[in-house]
Design an enzyme around this catalytic site. Structure first.
Site, PDB file in Angstrom:
ATOM      1  N   GLY A 155       0.846  -1.183   0.000  1.00  0.00           N
ATOM      2  CA  GLY A 155       0.000   0.000   0.000  1.00  0.00           C
ATOM      3  C   GLY A 155       0.883   1.233   0.000  1.00  0.00           C
ATOM      4  CB  ALA A 156       0.521   4.437  -1.825  1.00  0.00           C
ATOM      5  NE  ARG A 187       5.970  -3.995  -4.744  1.00  0.00           N
ATOM      6  CZ  ARG A 187       4.704  -3.909  -4.321  1.00  0.00           C
ATOM      7  NH1 ARG A 187       4.437  -3.862  -3.024  1.00  0.00           N
ATOM      8  NH2 ARG A 187       3.709  -3.891  -5.178  1.00  0.00           N
ATOM      9  CG  ASP A 229       0.266   1.634  -6.071  1.00  0.00           C
ATOM     10  OD1 ASP A 229      -0.915   1.325  -6.319  1.00  0.00           O
ATOM     11  OD2 ASP A 229       0.913   1.168  -5.111  1.00  0.00           O
TER      12      ASP A 229
END
Lengths: 361, 361
Positions: free
Chosen positions: A52-53, A91, A237
């Site tokens: 999750g961002a 990521r 994102d």
């Protein structure tokens, strides 16, 4: 937010230990994982113990703080640069990650001694996490006017408090509505391949007593057709300068359905998710993840153990892009800590020129 | 089609025993299940041991033949009527089921003795199954012009030979192309909640050596965006007089995506799937299935056993419509045994007025 009645945040720093709610075991097991070094924390980000961002950003900031706490005095800035590289590599799509690493690096590099750099890094990481929580709460207030009594809304993946430090982005207006006594109903898509909707959003909404129901990703179209969905809010994102938005795979499909059915489609995001250096969606790198995420499903077996089962045959091959890009033209607006913006380059640029809502470290 | 090199059909009658490929254990275990009575066969249809428009129709026809073989001479027609009721009650959406029950009933009721009625029922059920296989092969020929070399197409759920007696509907043109030496690539959507794409279509295409790849349902939009999909073909469970088409949940979403990206969207179906008595999609009953299909996933555990795992939390609730309706305006055409038709009421009516392609019992 609360878990079994006790207040929690998704990620925090305890001395030089990073603590995370272990999201891969939810909703079956609630567990807090501990990471002693920035290498361990980076690995936890990569393996999606935390996702999750905002939560990735906070974890990345704390990982940088760990690196600063542990870096040898002699090669302090080299060690910090190297740690930044390790954390950035976890990521590729989430802009919050890069934002957090840079912010903590900057704070540490301004200090005039190694000891004060270590403290500056910890303060910056902690401020970043708390700013994130405050920004999410502000997003909730900004989205509150959309929360009409009796609303039935759709969300995708998990952009609730588990995806941030607290409150969440897409679900922040729902929690704000709940505090204001306005009841809304949330449809949560399963969100294959990792099923964050089924595992996290459902659990989170259940913990908060928000009325909700789970659907397979395939069922969204049918709900739109039947007029069951009055609003869509998703997280993000990375948001490019022109408003194109990368979010969990499947988001674009929901935006296309929303357009066809004239249902407003909003993206909720904090400042750290906007990336003016990326001109449009085509420049956003899309993470390709393991085929196994498509070929297997994790869950709780009837004997209570957490297991994976393989759905497809032994030689099956799968394609697994983790994100897609929703063009700005399909987005009614961005729900931010500064209010709701139209998804236009001018509005994005103006928002990013404003001073941060809360004091930065 | 062949399984491990041996020719098979999906369903057949052996004496008075109905034999079915047990589709719930694929792709992990290939097994043929046997049902001695129409009650057992009806239950197999309801529990989805066999599924897919044509295969349900053939199994229902054979179940009626079983009923005719076992009905007592004294109350033969009463017993047959009662059996028809039991079989009709198994799956509400699939039109092939009702078509098959009626066709075998009619054949039995025209006979002038109970013994000849029993034989007429068996002949009608067998003819129905073989007509279905021939019609699918004809659909393959009809769709062949769409199969351009290098085509990358998308299909949903399983509308291959496992969904019929042989050949399939949506995949029949792919098999026809393969026989003609034209290589096409098939993207198969997982098709949650029952994951027939991951379990059946992937297995079927692997058995036939057709190049293919599996995607999560959420990834379809991203493939359309990147221009990876040149054609969509899906099957159908019921086609109304105006061309509106009920098919597996998620089909409508793919049709909406195809329209946005100007990709032709075809529905392949046999005559028994068209239902002139249903004026449009709003009159098609949509089967609501158990929440457990959404909350659990079946697969092969690492120890080799077939198990289910629960994805969602203990108190989660889900909504599970099994089908959705794609409006005719999104459908480029119907691939039938008589060629490709436009999805218009006139074309559907004209097609249904023509004599059946193959001799009926």
């Amino acid at each position: 937010m609360k878990v079994n009645g006790r207040p929690y945040q998704t990620v925090w720093l305890d001395g030089s230990t990073v603590k995370l709610i272990e999201q891969r075991k939810l909703p079956h097991v609630f567990e807090v994982a501990s990471y002693a070094t920035h290498h361990e924390t980076a690995r936890a980000i990569q393996e999606m113990v935390v996702r999750g961002a905002g939560a990735i950003g906070a974890a990345a900031g704390y990982a940088m703080a760990q690196a600063a706490l542990h870096a040898p005095e002699a090669r302090f800035h080299d060690a910090l640069d190297k740690a930044a590289g390790v954390i950035r590599a976890t990521r590729p799509t989430a802009h919050d990650l890069f934002y957090a690493v840079d912010r903590v690096c900057r704070a540490a590099s301004c200090a005039n001694s190694v000891e004060s750099a270590r403290m500056a890094a910890v303060r910056a990481a902690t401020a970043l996490a708390q700013d994130n929580a405050r920004a999410c709460q502000a997003m909730g207030r900004a989205g509150l006017p959309l929360m009409t009594p009796g609303l039935r809304m759709l969300t995708h993946c998990n952009a609730g408090w588990l995806a941030f430090v607290d409150w969440g982005s897409a679900l922040a207006p729902v929690y704000a509505a709940q505090e204001a006594g306005i009841e809304v109903f949330v449809y949560a898509t399963e969100t294959r391949p990792r099923s964050q909707g089924a595992k996290l959003t459902e659990w989170e909404l259940a913990q908060a007593d928000v009325p909700h129901q789970l659907i397979a990703d395939t069922a969204a179209g049918s709900l739109f057709q039947r007029g069951e969905i009055g609003l869509v809010i998703v997280g993000a994102d990375r948001i490019a300068a022109n408003g194109d938005t990368a979010n969990k795979i499947g988001t674009y499909t929901l935006a296309v359905l929303a357009r066809r059915h004239n249902v407003p489609f909003y993206v909720a995001a904090s400042r750290s998710t906007f990336d003016l250096a990326t001109p449009d969606g085509s420049a956003i790198p899309i993470e390709q993840r393991s085929e196994d995420e498509v070929l297997y499903v994790w869950g709780r077996a009837d004997d209570g153990s957490l297991q994976r089962v393989r759905i497809a045959g032994p030689d099956a091959r799968a394609l697994n892009p983790a994100f897609d890009v929703t063009p700005a033209e399909l987005i009614r607006g961005f729900i931010t800590d500064q209010g709701i913006l139209p998804a236009t380059p001018d509005a994005v640029a103006a928002y990013m020129r404003e001073p941060e809502a809360s004091p930065a470290a």
